[in-house]
Design an enzyme around this catalytic site. Structure first.
Site, PDB file in Angstrom:
ATOM      1  N   GLN A 112       7.501   0.077  -2.900  1.00  0.00           N
ATOM      2  CA  GLN A 112       8.813   0.023  -3.560  1.00  0.00           C
ATOM      3  C   GLN A 112       9.808  -0.873  -2.826  1.00  0.00           C
ATOM      4  OE1 GLN A 112       9.657   1.212  -6.450  1.00  0.00           O
ATOM      5  NE2 GLN A 112       7.984   2.633  -6.874  1.00  0.00           N
ATOM      6  N   THR A 128      -2.373   2.316  -3.885  1.00  0.00           N
ATOM      7  CA  THR A 128      -3.176   3.528  -3.672  1.00  0.00           C
ATOM      8  C   THR A 128      -4.398   3.199  -2.821  1.00  0.00           C
ATOM      9  OG1 THR A 128      -2.484   4.437  -5.798  1.00  0.00           O
ATOM     10  CG2 THR A 128      -4.485   5.366  -4.825  1.00  0.00           C
ATOM     11  N   ASN A 130       9.618   6.368  -3.423  1.00  0.00           N
ATOM     12  CA  ASN A 130       9.545   6.005  -4.838  1.00  0.00           C
ATOM     13  C   ASN A 130      10.299   6.968  -5.752  1.00  0.00           C
ATOM     14  OD1 ASN A 130       7.207   7.497  -3.711  1.00  0.00           O
ATOM     15  ND2 ASN A 130       6.706   7.813  -5.853  1.00  0.00           N
ATOM     16  N   CYS A 148       2.698  18.084 -13.838  1.00  0.00           N
ATOM     17  CA  CYS A 148       2.172  19.190 -14.636  1.00  0.00           C
ATOM     18  C   CYS A 148       0.858  19.642 -14.027  1.00  0.00           C
ATOM     19  CB  CYS A 148       1.925  18.740 -16.071  1.00  0.00           C
ATOM     20  SG  CYS A 148       3.443  18.294 -16.917  1.00  0.00           S
TER      21      CYS A 148
HETATM   22  C1  PLP Z   1       3.440   2.945  -7.268  1.00  0.00           C
HETATM   23  C2  PLP Z   1       3.287   3.394  -5.861  1.00  0.00           C
HETATM   24  C3  PLP Z   1       2.018   3.579  -5.296  1.00  0.00           C
HETATM   25  C4  PLP Z   1       0.764   3.357  -6.080  1.00  0.00           C
HETATM   26  O1  PLP Z   1       0.548   1.986  -6.258  1.00  0.00           O
HETATM   27  P1  PLP Z   1      -0.612   1.465  -7.223  1.00  0.00           P
HETATM   28  O2  PLP Z   1      -0.584  -0.012  -7.026  1.00  0.00           O
HETATM   29  O3  PLP Z   1      -0.252   1.908  -8.594  1.00  0.00           O
HETATM   30  O4  PLP Z   1      -1.882   2.083  -6.747  1.00  0.00           O
HETATM   31  C5  PLP Z   1       1.945   3.988  -3.991  1.00  0.00           C
HETATM   32  N1  PLP Z   1       3.047   4.205  -3.264  1.00  0.00           N
HETATM   33  C6  PLP Z   1       4.280   4.034  -3.757  1.00  0.00           C
HETATM   34  C7  PLP Z   1       5.469   4.272  -2.909  1.00  0.00           C
HETATM   35  C8  PLP Z   1       4.438   3.640  -5.089  1.00  0.00           C
HETATM   36  O5  PLP Z   1       5.664   3.487  -5.590  1.00  0.00           O
END
Ligand code: PLP
Length: 380
Positions: free
Chosen positions: A182, A75, A154, A324
């Site tokens: 991912q 993120t 994801n 939600c």
């Molecule tokens: C899980 C995920 C995120 C967020 O990653 P964090 O390390 O939890 O901040 C962003 N992009 C994708 C595609 C994800 O699967």
């Protein structure tokens, strides 16, 4: 009864080998020092661990260690890549356009929508989930600063043709960012094969700890402006004391996933085939998106509400991708973007597997799905 965990796309359990490595950076007898302390051996030892980790993570993605910036996760990496590029490059290039997709993670979409005076073009995926390269080529122009498109979705596991996207973007000299959270260990790639300029990584999707990730920043190509000010760590791109225990945890997780590589992909592909075969026999089930990575399978069960389906399988942990919003449940924005109706979206489930998924887990999942779906359908 134990719950079988099929939500590895949201997070994964930390591998015990990773926990051991992390513990060595926490206590007085280990390397607990501040990696930025240069006046004593505690700092030097911690710094050595951080730089070992940087080498490992860089090596796993085919990068130079100097191209890795530690962050708190994908993120933050997405935010830093997008906001940092806009801040650092908008004036010198005079460009004000960003291209992304409706099916991106919210960390990309919402970051783009909060930029001032930037023209954000959000492309709709095709029903397969894939980008339309012709549309992208038409929209790319001399005003395009950045293209941000993820390698692996994801929610659906769809894999985008990032190398082709990069080549199109580079024809007009735009930067390319890809969310790779991912993608680690689930298909072969390097940053050079993808030809990207920026890439977001996360540890906790591959059996590492939460709260640690990295941004790949191609050397000699782009600059990102730091988004939190402080001690000018990470070559001025990201301030904050480096969490050495988290960082070694990420490196160990990446090292393990890289080492297990091909055999794990094969194992997860077999599980996926097995699940798909069962769904096919049940009938009235559509797989969403073009087949991509082995660990993510998203499907719509005709006439069955996903919330009710999950309630009927309390021993199974899966997710819907729905959000939600106050009182109402909204279907996944990714499935909506692919053209699914509201009802289809609300009848969809994501199953995601990982290193800890056992054959017994799969048996429980398939038995539960068979039983719950036929029960809900006969009650309808
Ligand atoms: C899980 C995920 C995120 C967020 O990653 P964090 O390390 O939890 O901040 C962003 N992009 C994708 C595609 C994800 O699967």
């Amino acid at each position: 009864m134990r719950t079988a965990y099929f939500d590895n796309a949201s997070t994964t359990p930390v591998d015990t080998r990773v926990i051991d490595k992390m513990q060595s950076c926490l206590s007085t007898d280990g390397t607990f020092g501040n990696p930025a302390s240069t006046t004593h051996s505690f700092g030097w030892m911690a710094s050595e661990e951080v730089e070992w980790s940087r080498d490992v993570v860089a090596d796993c993605i085919g990068a130079d260690p100097r191209e890795i910036v530690w962050t708190s996760g994908a993120t933050e990496s997405d935010n830093l890549a997008i906001r940092g590029t806009v801040e650092a490059m908008r004036e010198s290039t005079g460009r004000t356009k960003i291209i992304t997709m409706e099916s991106e993670h919210k960390a990309v979409i919402d970051t783009c929508s909060h930029l001032d005076d930037i023209d954000v073009v959000v492309l709709k995926p095709r029903p397969s989930g894939l980008v339309c390269l012709d549309t992208l080529a038409k929209i790319l122009d001399e005003n395009t600063l950045l293209v941000s498109i993820m390698l692996v979705n994801n929610e659906t596991g769809v894999v985008q043709p990032i190398q082709k996207i990069s080549r199109l973007a580079h024809e007009v000299d735009a930067f390319v960012h890809s969310d790779l959270a991912q993608a680690m260990g689930k298909l072969p790639w390097t940053v050079d094969q993808l030809e990207i300029d920026l890439g977001s990584l996360s540890a906790h999707k591959v059996h590492g700890p939460k709260g640690i990730g990295a941004l790949y920043v191609r050397r000699g190509r782009c600059q990102v402006a730091e988004q939190q000010h402080g001690g000018k760590h990470e070559r001025g791109m990201r301030s904050g004391t480096l969490p050495s225990h988290q960082i070694v945890g990420m490196a160990e997780a990446y090292r393990l996933v890289n080492q297990e590589g091909h055999s794990e992909i094969q194992r997860l592909n077999q599980i996926r085939d097995q699940i798909e075969a069962t769904l096919g026999n049940l009938g009235g089930i559509q797989i969403n998106g073009k087949r991509g990575v082995p660990h993510i399978l998203n499907f719509t069960v005709d006439g069955v509400d996903a919330e009710r389906l999950m309630a009927a399988m309390p021993q199974i942990a899966v997710s819907t991708g729905s959000a939600c919003n106050s009182a109402t449940i909204e279907p996944s924005h990714v499935l909506k973007a692919m053209g699914l109706s509201r009802q289809q979206g609300l009848s969809s489930i994501r199953v995601s597997t990982g290193r800890m998924t056992t054959g017994n887990d799969v048996t429980i999942l398939l038995d539960s799905l068979r039983h719950a779906i036929s029960q809900l359908r006969s009650a309808a």
